[in-house]
Each structure stands twice: as structure tokens, then as C-alpha cells.
Design a protein around this motif. Structure first.
Motif, PDB file in Angstrom:
ATOM      1  N   ALA A 631       0.856  -1.194   0.000  1.00  0.00           N
ATOM      2  CA  ALA A 631       0.000   0.000   0.000  1.00  0.00           C
ATOM      3  C   ALA A 631       0.887   1.237   0.000  1.00  0.00           C
ATOM      4  CB  ALA A 631      -0.934   0.011   1.202  1.00  0.00           C
ATOM      5  N   LEU A 632       0.511   2.218  -0.814  1.00  0.00           N
ATOM      6  CA  LEU A 632       1.249   3.464  -0.907  1.00  0.00           C
ATOM      7  C   LEU A 632       0.287   4.632  -0.707  1.00  0.00           C
ATOM      8  CD1 LEU A 632       3.906   4.996  -1.638  1.00  0.00           C
ATOM      9  CD2 LEU A 632       3.111   4.952  -4.029  1.00  0.00           C
ATOM     10  N   THR A 633       0.642   5.554   0.190  1.00  0.00           N
ATOM     11  CA  THR A 633      -0.162   6.751   0.433  1.00  0.00           C
ATOM     12  C   THR A 633       0.703   7.977   0.215  1.00  0.00           C
ATOM     13  OG1 THR A 633      -1.489   5.588   2.092  1.00  0.00           O
ATOM     14  CG2 THR A 633      -1.590   7.982   2.100  1.00  0.00           C
ATOM     15  N   TYR A 634       0.182   8.925  -0.550  1.00  0.00           N
ATOM     16  CA  TYR A 634       0.888  10.185  -0.779  1.00  0.00           C
ATOM     17  C   TYR A 634       0.036  11.321  -0.259  1.00  0.00           C
ATOM     18  CZ  TYR A 634       2.957  14.228  -3.080  1.00  0.00           C
ATOM     19  OH  TYR A 634       3.522  15.454  -3.327  1.00  0.00           O
ATOM     20  N   GLN A 635       0.611  12.127   0.659  1.00  0.00           N
ATOM     21  CA  GLN A 635      -0.088  13.256   1.263  1.00  0.00           C
ATOM     22  C   GLN A 635       0.099  14.469   0.370  1.00  0.00           C
ATOM     23  OE1 GLN A 635      -1.494  12.385   4.301  1.00  0.00           O
ATOM     24  NE2 GLN A 635      -2.709  14.257   4.328  1.00  0.00           N
ATOM     25  N   LEU A 636      -0.946  14.822  -0.393  1.00  0.00           N
ATOM     26  CA  LEU A 636      -0.851  15.966  -1.295  1.00  0.00           C
ATOM     27  C   LEU A 636      -0.736  17.264  -0.518  1.00  0.00           C
ATOM     28  CD1 LEU A 636      -3.572  14.831  -3.851  1.00  0.00           C
ATOM     29  CD2 LEU A 636      -1.104  14.827  -4.207  1.00  0.00           C
ATOM     30  N   ASN A 637      -1.494  17.376   0.578  1.00  0.00           N
ATOM     31  CA  ASN A 637      -1.417  18.521   1.482  1.00  0.00           C
ATOM     32  C   ASN A 637      -2.059  18.083   2.798  1.00  0.00           C
ATOM     33  OD1 ASN A 637      -4.318  18.880   1.138  1.00  0.00           O
ATOM     34  ND2 ASN A 637      -3.854  19.929  -0.792  1.00  0.00           N
ATOM     35  N   ASP A 638      -2.327  19.027   3.687  1.00  0.00           N
ATOM     36  CA  ASP A 638      -2.877  18.662   4.994  1.00  0.00           C
ATOM     37  C   ASP A 638      -4.269  18.069   4.908  1.00  0.00           C
ATOM     38  OD1 ASP A 638      -0.585  19.559   6.178  1.00  0.00           O
ATOM     39  OD2 ASP A 638      -1.389  21.550   6.674  1.00  0.00           O
ATOM     40  N   GLU A 639      -4.960  18.278   3.785  1.00  0.00           N
ATOM     41  CA  GLU A 639      -6.350  17.829   3.681  1.00  0.00           C
ATOM     42  C   GLU A 639      -6.564  16.720   2.662  1.00  0.00           C
ATOM     43  OE1 GLU A 639      -8.342  21.387   2.611  1.00  0.00           O
ATOM     44  OE2 GLU A 639      -8.382  22.199   4.655  1.00  0.00           O
ATOM     45  N   MET A 640      -5.565  16.454   1.831  1.00  0.00           N
ATOM     46  CA  MET A 640      -5.796  15.596   0.677  1.00  0.00           C
ATOM     47  C   MET A 640      -4.712  14.521   0.573  1.00  0.00           C
ATOM     48  SD  MET A 640      -6.400  16.979  -3.202  1.00  0.00           S
ATOM     49  CE  MET A 640      -7.434  18.304  -2.569  1.00  0.00           C
ATOM     50  N   GLN A 641      -5.130  13.284   0.221  1.00  0.00           N
ATOM     51  CA  GLN A 641      -4.153  12.222   0.057  1.00  0.00           C
ATOM     52  C   GLN A 641      -4.604  11.239  -1.017  1.00  0.00           C
ATOM     53  OE1 GLN A 641      -3.935  10.605   4.032  1.00  0.00           O
ATOM     54  NE2 GLN A 641      -5.736   9.305   3.775  1.00  0.00           N
ATOM     55  N   LEU A 642      -3.610  10.532  -1.580  1.00  0.00           N
ATOM     56  CA  LEU A 642      -3.833   9.494  -2.576  1.00  0.00           C
ATOM     57  C   LEU A 642      -3.400   8.158  -2.008  1.00  0.00           C
ATOM     58  CD1 LEU A 642      -2.514  11.126  -5.892  1.00  0.00           C
ATOM     59  CD2 LEU A 642      -4.878  10.502  -5.405  1.00  0.00           C
ATOM     60  N   ARG A 643      -4.178   7.101  -2.315  1.00  0.00           N
ATOM     61  CA  ARG A 643      -3.846   5.762  -1.838  1.00  0.00           C
ATOM     62  C   ARG A 643      -3.782   4.788  -3.021  1.00  0.00           C
ATOM     63  NH1 ARG A 643      -4.826   4.912   3.649  1.00  0.00           N
ATOM     64  NH2 ARG A 643      -6.162   6.440   4.721  1.00  0.00           N
ATOM     65  N   PHE A 644      -2.855   3.849  -2.942  1.00  0.00           N
ATOM     66  CA  PHE A 644      -2.767   2.770  -3.910  1.00  0.00           C
ATOM     67  C   PHE A 644      -2.517   1.477  -3.142  1.00  0.00           C
ATOM     68  CE2 PHE A 644      -1.171   6.638  -5.832  1.00  0.00           C
ATOM     69  CZ  PHE A 644      -1.919   6.725  -6.996  1.00  0.00           C
ATOM     70  N   GLY A 645      -3.133   0.380  -3.566  1.00  0.00           N
ATOM     71  CA  GLY A 645      -2.974  -0.864  -2.839  1.00  0.00           C
ATOM     72  C   GLY A 645      -3.053  -2.080  -3.734  1.00  0.00           C
ATOM     73  N   TYR A 646      -2.298  -3.123  -3.339  1.00  0.00           N
ATOM     74  CA  TYR A 646      -2.367  -4.422  -4.023  1.00  0.00           C
ATOM     75  C   TYR A 646      -2.320  -5.516  -2.963  1.00  0.00           C
ATOM     76  CZ  TYR A 646      -0.871  -8.767  -6.124  1.00  0.00           C
ATOM     77  OH  TYR A 646      -0.800 -10.085  -6.464  1.00  0.00           O
ATOM     78  N   GLY A 647      -3.087  -6.577  -3.175  1.00  0.00           N
ATOM     79  CA  GLY A 647      -3.056  -7.717  -2.275  1.00  0.00           C
ATOM     80  C   GLY A 647      -3.390  -9.001  -2.996  1.00  0.00           C
ATOM     81  N   SER A 648      -2.685 -10.069  -2.642  1.00  0.00           N
ATOM     82  CA  SER A 648      -3.012 -11.400  -3.161  1.00  0.00           C
ATOM     83  C   SER A 648      -3.683 -12.174  -2.039  1.00  0.00           C
ATOM     84  CB  SER A 648      -1.750 -12.127  -3.634  1.00  0.00           C
ATOM     85  OG  SER A 648      -0.861 -12.358  -2.571  1.00  0.00           O
ATOM     86  N   THR A 649      -4.869 -12.714  -2.303  1.00  0.00           N
ATOM     87  CA  THR A 649      -5.667 -13.366  -1.269  1.00  0.00           C
ATOM     88  C   THR A 649      -6.270 -14.651  -1.818  1.00  0.00           C
ATOM     89  OG1 THR A 649      -7.659 -12.103  -1.859  1.00  0.00           O
ATOM     90  CG2 THR A 649      -6.204 -11.155  -0.191  1.00  0.00           C
ATOM     91  N   VAL A 650      -7.072 -15.300  -0.976  1.00  0.00           N
ATOM     92  CA  VAL A 650      -7.684 -16.566  -1.334  1.00  0.00           C
ATOM     93  C   VAL A 650      -9.073 -16.625  -0.717  1.00  0.00           C
ATOM     94  CG1 VAL A 650      -6.789 -17.782   0.684  1.00  0.00           C
ATOM     95  CG2 VAL A 650      -7.272 -19.077  -1.389  1.00  0.00           C
ATOM     96  N   VAL A 651      -9.965 -17.330  -1.363  1.00  0.00           N
ATOM     97  CA  VAL A 651     -11.295 -17.602  -0.804  1.00  0.00           C
ATOM     98  C   VAL A 651     -11.491 -19.107  -0.849  1.00  0.00           C
ATOM     99  CG1 VAL A 651     -13.769 -17.272  -1.039  1.00  0.00           C
ATOM    100  CG2 VAL A 651     -12.221 -15.376  -1.499  1.00  0.00           C
ATOM    101  N   ARG A 652     -11.738 -19.704   0.327  1.00  0.00           N
ATOM    102  CA  ARG A 652     -11.802 -21.156   0.432  1.00  0.00           C
ATOM    103  C   ARG A 652     -13.256 -21.617   0.535  1.00  0.00           C
ATOM    104  NH1 ARG A 652      -7.698 -19.650   4.538  1.00  0.00           N
ATOM    105  NH2 ARG A 652      -5.654 -19.916   3.555  1.00  0.00           N
ATOM    106  N   PRO A 653     -13.546 -22.813   0.046  1.00  0.00           N
ATOM    107  CA  PRO A 653     -14.884 -23.372   0.274  1.00  0.00           C
ATOM    108  C   PRO A 653     -15.125 -23.524   1.769  1.00  0.00           C
ATOM    109  CG  PRO A 653     -13.650 -24.683  -1.329  1.00  0.00           C
ATOM    110  CD  PRO A 653     -12.673 -23.731  -0.718  1.00  0.00           C
ATOM    111  N   ASP A 654     -16.350 -23.261   2.199  1.00  0.00           N
ATOM    112  CA  ASP A 654     -16.605 -23.382   3.628  1.00  0.00           C
ATOM    113  C   ASP A 654     -16.946 -24.825   3.986  1.00  0.00           C
ATOM    114  OD1 ASP A 654     -19.388 -23.876   3.366  1.00  0.00           O
ATOM    115  OD2 ASP A 654     -19.808 -21.737   3.267  1.00  0.00           O
TER     116      ASP A 654
END
Length: 894
Positions: A631-654
Motif C-alpha cells: 500500500a502506498l499513500t501520498y499526502q498531497l497537502n494537509d487535507e488531501m491524500q492518494l492511496r494505492f494498494g495491491y493484495g493477493s488473497t484466497v477464498v476457500r470453500p466453507d
């Protein structure tokens, strides 16, 4: 005295090191939220008045209710390294939602299905995990591994976090997102709150249905009348689960007449007094009480406690229509239809008991015991047309379906938070939780009567059928146990222009489930037809008739290969590490890896021998893998920010989906069969979000998301031998989901003081590819994912009077049409997918605050009176009337 919304925040000896610790740690976020909605406002004022290394003695500020309710959750959301949405108790109270499920539908991109389950970004409930105070919890639902969120009353919820992008400290079984329900905690001072309320629904103007069997006490619990009698339990143990006449004769070595007498005695032991009749419905009733306090035991030690009880008794009464389409004469046509009335009484009882012990400012141990009870007594009666009756316009069937279920959840948690400034500012969180969920569904009754309409309009001459299943009685029990251990350790490192938080930990989660079902039928094959016509249920199945060997009733009951009896277990062992780096207060980079080993076994159980059916080693599976996120967050100023994220996950049969036995879903009434060949779903998740936070609580955000799925699991309709739908589970080859989310909160004081407008909108699309199998022939092999809506909108127009005495909200929620179940084909002719239509929910909530201690809340629910509709092939195949509900609640804080 001016009735502004006053907030006081006191913080003593808050050193710079502790401020940095609070900024990033989970402990700090929890403390900041617990302090109330004043944290953000007070911190802003404090930062302007004192240096970072000075002691803050006391800050007092005022704000509107809009600012107060939004500030704390906004502050936590801003501080998160990963994309998340937070819903606070004040926000839940404002919309008047009574439970966690109803409240979560207000969150961006979330839809509510069946009033119990949350779909995150259009992905079904299987793609979302649920935690209670950070711990996994079992489910009392026989067809799902996910706990129904309607079990959690709003009164015990402090906040809910919906994390939409993956982080390694979360379970890897993470698809659409993770919902963490955080219950109310130990108060810093004495609290004593009490409330009472009532409600009424427009559908109450019609009489409801009830029956003579069972009990109807204030808890809604069974008094033993519905339960399997001890005589029957003893007989099942003696005769190895089969109480048929022939089996009794063989086991006891007696003649058929003697065995038949034993059989009749067992039938008479069952509760067969289930006559249905009309009744007027009472107004809903609810109430809650909470008491807590905190005590200074010494200069260093503080003890606190909180106890709360919530009670809610309500009725629902609605009309339902149901149509089943099939292929006949080379075209899609109606093969079954029905119209019925459904009345249900529901009782919810919850209890919470918390104890906390704190040493100084840095060490805290807390225990939580939470008990949830939800009972439902449901009666359905109506006319049904089948292939046997469609050809005869004067004949139909009249079905009666009586269902009672009790769902319970008991969870015990102990957790600790520790901060060691003398040891490099290390922080430690730990938790142990054990939970048990139970579902008891005794004495479910079904019977079908012939309805000769030639003798009268509508329901004419009713006669019980001369069949082996003149009436059936079913008894189901399910128990789900869970244990959860976890520990998290955080180490902050401070450099000249960089702050680094190193975090790691481990978790072990165990679940075990047992499910038992017994079904009995009373045969009327030998009863004279004259005895079956124009007779009530209680009269026909009276003890006198059952015990009369000449009357002809006989009891049948033996286990079959398709009975939903199974055992299942699951264990997940995990360890993770992540690094959170802040550079020059502008850039923030968070990422890490999680290792999980997953072991699961599910096997059908033979009740005769209490042994599993088949080779249990073939029914088990074990695998391990590593999952990562960034995850990457960039603070543009005191009120504004940008976020980027990546994740590898799994969903299993219950646990349920891997067992090839048939359940009747308690919500859909469909038959559901598992698939032992299901494979796990692998997912790649991408997120980006722009956030803008303004003074006075205003905020705006725009988010993009994309999910790529391999082997997605879908619920599909299987080929059946009768007109009933049979739903099973199947892996698709691939799937994808993508969309954009908008969220805003706008202060409209320029229009009128105290007015604001908030809401969110999600626009998305999905695609899944599923190949046909020998058991499943889909009409559309490439389509949208089941349950996915292309748009979800939430809008709220709110008003807070400047004197603080009044607040009001008009809340609108809608989700676009989604596939309820996929269409199937026979040969070359297919039936289209079935789409649940948009439900336009418009609620109005008004709250009056006559003084600082009390409030009166009035709510109108479903103002538009919309109904739930499902369409297939351009035809309305299911509809359910909802009605407009009114409720009034008074609460007082001593």
C-alpha cells in the motif's frame, strides 16, 4: 444554556513518543476511537497550542452533531494504511438501523442480501470475512460459514470497520473485504442507559398465522413441546436410527403386530398438535439497559466494567408468490406456481459483560462475554400449482409449512494491550477467544392437502393426501465451535526524516462443526379417504387416531444417504510481517507477507453407526501458501491524500459446501447440495483512492478497484428430478470485478444552518466464465457474478438544529438488479438468469432531545412501500411484500 454538542477530551502526560505510537498502532487507533468523536477536533486545537513534547492538560471544544459523529471515524480512516471505511455508533444511531447488517448497507459499495448477509463490492458473502473484536466467530447458519450479521444488535456496537484492501495482519481468506464488529468497551466514568420502544408495520392490518404447537413465551424459546421426545431419542438409539415397523420387528425379534404397536406409541410421543389458525398481530416491543463504571484502585491501577442487555420482539407478515420455470413442449413455461402468506415472530436477546484492568497508561487487559439469541417462529400457508394440478383448473394443493429455529452465539474473549517505552517503545497486542454457535430447529412440520376448488371459490374442500408423507416432521441440530489465538508486536523506529513501524505476529484459528437431522413421516396410505377430508390437523393426527390400529396411521423414519448429517473441521495457522514507512510526512509505504497453512476436512456421517461415509482422508485437504500486500499513500497537502494498494488473497470453500448432502436453505427455501470437488479461489486485488478531508467534517473521495479471480465459486442450479430447485456450488474458470466508488459529506449551512448532505455511489461490473458439467447446464456460461449489482447508492439529507434539540435524516438506499440464481437449460433450450430487482429503500428518522439525558426517536421505514421482486425470462417469478414500518423509541442516560 446553549444546547451545542459539547465534547471534552482530557489527555495527560501525552509525550511525543506516545503520540507517534498512537499514530500508527492498532492500540492507538482503538484508544482514539474509544475517547469519542472529539479526538480529531481536540487534537487539531492541541497541535496549534502546544509543542509536540509538552504535556496537554485539557482541551474543550464545541461542534455540531454532524462534526461530532464524523470526526472520530474520519480520523481513524485517514490514519489507516490500507483502504477502509469506518462506521461509528453515532452514525448507526442516526440512521435508526437496529442491527449490524442493516447498518452496513450504508457503507460505500455494500449491499444487504436476505436482511442478514453483506456483499462487499458485489461479491457474495463467501468473499467477505467477519470478525468480532478482531477474532473469528462461528456461524449458526446451516448453509453458510459466514455468521448472519443481523444477530448483532446496534446497541452493543461501538464501531464497525470494513477493510477493502488486504493487509498481512488480516486473514488471507479475504475477497471483497473484512468486516470487524467492535463492541462497546469499558467506560471512563459511570454510565447508566435505558431505552424502550415499540413498532408497527402496515402489513399488520391483515391477520397473521400461528399454530397450537410449541411455546410462545417472552423469549420465544421452545418449552420442550417441539423437541424430539426422550422416548423417541431412546428408540432411535435402540433401533439404530430406524423406527420403521419392519426394522423394529427384526431388531426385537417380534411379530409385525407387536412392532406396529411400538411404532404407534413412538408416533404418539411426537408433537402432532400443529393446527394453524389466524390471529391478530401485536405491536413490536424492544428495550435495552446498560450500566458501567470505572474505579481507581490506586494511583496506578484502574478497574472498570460494563454490562448491557438488549431485547427485541417483532412480527413480520407478508404475502409471497413463487413461480418455477421449466422446459415443456420445446419452450420455457411455468411448471410450478404458488401464493402464500408468511407470518413470523422473531425474538432477539443479547447480553454483554466486559471487565477491564489498566495499569498506568500503558498496560490494559480486558475480557468480553457476549451472548446472542435469535429465535424465529414461522408459519406459511398457501395454494400451490404443480404439473399434477395445472392441467386441472379445479384442483390445486394447499401447503402448510411450520418452521421454528433458535440461533445462539456465545463468545468469550480476553485481550491485552501493552506499551513498553523503556524497551524501544515496543507495543504488544494479544487475544484469545472461544465461541460456540448453535442452531436448533425442532419440530419443523410440513403437510399438503388437496384443494378441490370446484366446491368453492379460492380455498374450497381441503383433504389430506392418502400418501406415505401425509405430514412430515423434521428435527435439526447444528453446533459450530471456534477458537482463536493471536499476537501482534510493533516496534517503531525514528530517523531524521523517516518513521518506520515494524510489525509482526501470528494467529491460530480452529473451527469444528457437527450437524444432525432426522426426518419422520406419518403415512395415511391405509386411512379411508372419507377420514381425510374436511378434518383439522389436530383431529386427524390425534393420539387417539394414531394409537388406533384400525385407523391406519403409521410412522416412518430411517436415515438416507442424502440426510444433512456431517462433521467438519478447519484449522488455519498463520504468521506475518509488515513494514510501515512514513517519509517526510508526505509518503507512506506499507507492505508485507503472510504465510498461512490451511487444513480442512468435511465428511458425511452415518447416524446408524456414527461413522463417516467414505474415506475421510479423501475428504480432507491441506495446503499452505504466502500472500502479500503493498500500500502506498501520498499526502498531497494537509487535507488531501492518494492511496494505492495491491493484495493477493484466497477464498476457500466453507465447511458446508464440501459435503454432498442436501439442506433446505432457511432463507431461500431452496434445496442446497455441497460439492466435494470445489477448489479454492485465488484473487489479485487492486485499489486506488483519492481522499479530501475538510474542516467541519466535510469529506470527499473517489476510489477505483479491480479484482481478478481464478476458480471463482458460484452457487448454481443443478439438474433435479422434480419441480424443486436444487442449488449446488461450482468453480468457474475465471472471473473479474471492477468499478469506481464515490463518497461525500457536504455541509449545507449556506442553505440552512444545521443542514448537510452525504452519500456514496458505486458503479461496477463483473464477469465470470463457468463451463457446463454433467450435473449443471447453464444457459449463460459467461455472465455477471451472482449477487453483483452494477450500481449501489446511499444518500442522506440530515438536519441538526443549532440549539441541539432536534435532528432528522432522510435516508435512501438502492442496489441495482443482480442475479439471484443462474438460468439452466435442457437440451438446446435455456431459461434466462433470474434477476432480483432494485429495492428502493427510503427511511425517515427524527430525534428529539428534550434534555441532556434523554432522547425520543421516531422512524418510518420503507416509506415508498417497495416490495422484493425477482424476474426471469421477463416474468415475475418471486415477490414478497415488505410494508411500511413505524417505530418509536425513548432512551434515558442517568
Amino acid at each position: 444554556m446553549c444546547r451545542t454538542f459539547e465534547i471534552e477530551w482530557q489527555a495527560k502526560e501525552l509525550l511525543m513518543t506516545k503520540q507517534n505510537f498512537f499514530k500508527h498502532s492498532k492500540i492507538g487507533l482503538a484508544i482514539s476511537l474509544a475517547l469519542g468523536s472529539s479526538v480529531a477536533l481536540a487534537q487539531q486545537a492541541a497541535d496549534q497550542q502546544v509543542a509536540a513534547d509538552e504535556v496537554i492538560e485539557e482541551v474543550v471544544t464545541t461542534a455540531t452533531r454532524l462534526q461530532g459523529s464524523a470526526a472520530a471515524v474520519v480520523e481513524e480512516r485517514k490514519a489507516q494504511a490500507f483502504v477502509a471505511d469506518i462506521l461509528g455508533a453515532e452514525q448507526i444511531s442516526r440512521t435508526g438501523d437496529s442491527d449490524a447488517a442493516a447498518a452496513l448497507r450504508r457503507v460505500t459499495g455494500l449491499t444487504l442480501v436476505d436482511g442478514k448477509f453483506i456483499y462487499v463490492r458485489g461479491l457474495g458473502e463467501r468473499y467477505s470475512s467477519t470478525q468480532l473484536n478482531g477474532a473469528s466467530v462461528p456461524s449458526p447458519d446451516p448453509t453458510r460459514n459466514v455468521i448472519p450479521l443481523d444477530m448483532f444488535p446496534a446497541s452493543i456496537i461501538e464501531s464497525m470497520s470494513v477493510q477493502k484492501s488486504y493487509s498481512p495482519d488480516m486473514p488471507a481468506n479475504f475477497g471483497g473485504g473484512n468486516v470487524d464488529i467492535r463492541t462497546v468497551s469499558i467506560p471512563s466514568e459511570q454510565v447508566f442507559d435505558i431505552s424502550i420502544g415499540t413498532g408497527w408495520d402496515s402489513n399488520f392490518s391483515d391477520d397473521g398465522l400461528t399454530y397450537t404447537g410449541g411455546g410462545d413465551d417472552w423469549l420465544g424459546t421452545d418449552d420442550g413441546t417441539r423437541s424430539l421426545p426422550n422416548a423417541m431419542r431412546a428408540a432411535l438409539a435402540r433401533y439404530q436410527e430406524s423406527i420403521n415397523v419392519a426394522d423394529i420387528a427384526n431388531f426385537d425379534g417380534v411379530d409385525v403386530a407387536t412392532a406396529a404397536a411400538t411404532n404407534r406409541e413412538l408416533a404418539a410421543a411426537l408433537n402432532t398438535q400443529n393446527q394453524v389458525y389466524s390471529t391478530g398481530l401485536e405491536p413490536d416491543l424492544k428495550g435495552s439497559v446498560a450500566y458501567g463504571d470505572s474505579y481507581d484502585l490506586s494511583d496506578d491501577w484502574t478497574f472498570g466494567f460494563l454490562t448491557a442487555i438488549d431485547y427485541d420482539k417483532s412480527w413480520s407478515n407478508h404475502q409471497e408468490t413463487d413461480v418455477v420455470l421449466g422446459i415443456a413442449n420445446g419452450a420455457a413455461t411455468v411448471i410450478q406456481s404458488g401464493e402464500s402468506r408468511v407470518t413470523a415472530q422473531q425474538v432477539e436477546l443479547s447480553g454483554l459483560l466486559n471487565f477491564g484492568l489498566q495499569y498506568g497508561d500503558y498496560h490494559r487487559i480486558e475480557t468480553s462475554t457476549i451472548f446472542l439469541l435469535n429465535t424465529q417462529d414461522r408459519v406459511e400457508q398457501g395454494v400451490v400449482e404443480t404439473p399434477n394440478t395445472i392441467a386441472d383448473e379445479n384442483l390445486s394443493y394447499f401447503d402448510t409449512d411450520i418452521r421454528y429455529e433458535s440461533r445462539e452465539l456465545l463468545t468469550k474473549q480476553v485481550r491485552g494491550s501493552h506499551f513498553f517505552p523503556e524497551y524501544w517503545n515496543i507495543a504488544v497486542d494479544w487475544q484469545y477467544a472461544e465461541s460456540r454457535a448453535n442452531r436448533d430447529a425442532p419440530g419443523e412440520v410440513f403437510y399438503r392437502q388437496n384443494n378441490d376448488r370446484d366446491l368453492g371459490e379460492g380455498i374450497g374442500n381441503l383433504a389430506f393426501q392418502q400418501t406415505r408423507t401425509a405430514t412430515t416432521l423434521q428435527f435439526q441440530e447444528l453446533q459450530d465451535d471456534a477458537q482463536d489465538w493471536r499476537m501482534d508486536v510493533e516496534l517503531p523506529v525514528y530517523l531524521s526524516d523517516m518513521e518506520i513501524l515494524v510489525k509482526g505476529g501470528g494467529q491460530v484459528s480452529k473451527k469444528a462443526r457437527s450437524s444432525y437431522s432426522r426426518r419422520f413421516a406419518i403415512s395415511a396410505e391405509s386411512v379411508d379417504n372419507a377420514e381425510l377430508a374436511n378434518v383439522g390437523y389436530n383431529e386427524l393426527f390425534s393420539d387417539a387416531n394414531i394409537l388406533d390400529e384400525d385407523f391406519g396411521l403409521q410412522l416412518f423414519g430411517a436415515p438416507t444417504a442424502q440426510d444433512p448429517n456431517y462433521l467438519a473441521a478447519q484449522q488455519v495457522e498463520a504468521g506475518y510481517g509488515l513494514v510501515d514507512i512514513t517519509l517526510n510526512q508526505d509518503w507512506r509505504l506499507s507492505g508485507g507477507l503472510r504465510w498461512e497453512q490451511y487444513t480442512q476436512v468435511a465428511a458425511q456421517l452415518d447416524l446408524r453407526s456414527m461413522n463417516v461415509i467414505g474415506d475421510v482422508t479423501e475428504a480432507g485437504r491441506k495446503e499452505d501458501d504466502i500472500y502479500g500486500s503493498l500500500a502506498l499513500t501520498y499526502q498531497l497537502n494537509d487535507e488531501m491524500q492518494l492511496r494505492f494498494g495491491y493484495g493477493s488473497t484466497v477464498v476457500r470453500p466453507d465447511l458446508r459446501e464440501l459435503t454432498e448432502v442436501i439442506f433446505v436453505g432457511p432463507l431461500t427455501n431452496f434445496k442446497v447440495r455441497g460439492n466435494s470437488a470445489l477448489a479454492v479461489t485465488e484473487m489479485d486485488n487492486f485499489d486506488a483512492r483519492w481522499e479530501w478531508y475538510l474542516p467541519a467534517g466535510e469529506n470527499y473521495s473517489v476510489g477505483l478497484f479491480y479484482k481478478d479471480l481464478t476458480n471463482p465459486i458460484e452457487a448454481v442450479e443443478a439438474k433435479g428430478t422434480d419441480s424443486d430447485r436444487v442449488i449446488t456450488f461450482l468453480n468457474g474458470q475465471s472471473g473479474s470485478l471492477y468499478g469506481v466508488e464515490f463518497e461525500f459529506l457536504k455541509d449545507l449551512t449556506s442553505v440552512r444552518d444545521g443542514l448537510f448532505f452525504s452519500g456514496n455511489l458505486t458503479l461496477s461490473d463483473s464477469e465470470i466464465s463457468i463451463a457446463n458439467t454433467g450435473n449443471v447446464e447453464l444457459t449463460n456460461n459467461t455472465r455477471r457474478m451472482t449477487g453483483h449489482s452494477q450500481y449501489v447508492a446511499n444518500l442522506q439529507l440530515g438536519y441538526d438544529s443549532l440549539d441541539g434539540e432536534h435532528s432528522a435524516s432522510l435516508i435512501y438506499n438502492v442496489a441495482g438488479e443482480h442475479i439471484a440464481f443462474a438460468g439452466v437449460k435442457q437440451g438446446e433450450i435455456g431459461i434466462g438468469d433470474a434477476f432480483e430487482q432494485p429495492f428502493h429503500s427510503l427511511d425517515f428518522v427524527y430525534t428529539w432531545y428534550p434534555d441532556f439525558n434523554s432522547k425520543l426517536k421516531f422512524k418510518v421505514q420503507n416509506v415508498l412501500g417497495d416490495d422484493v421482486d425477482i424476474e426471469q425470462n421477463g416474468q415475475l417469478i418471486q415477490t414478497r411484500t415488505v410494508g411500511t414500518g413505524l417505530s418509536l423509541e425513548y432512551s434515558y442516560s442517568f
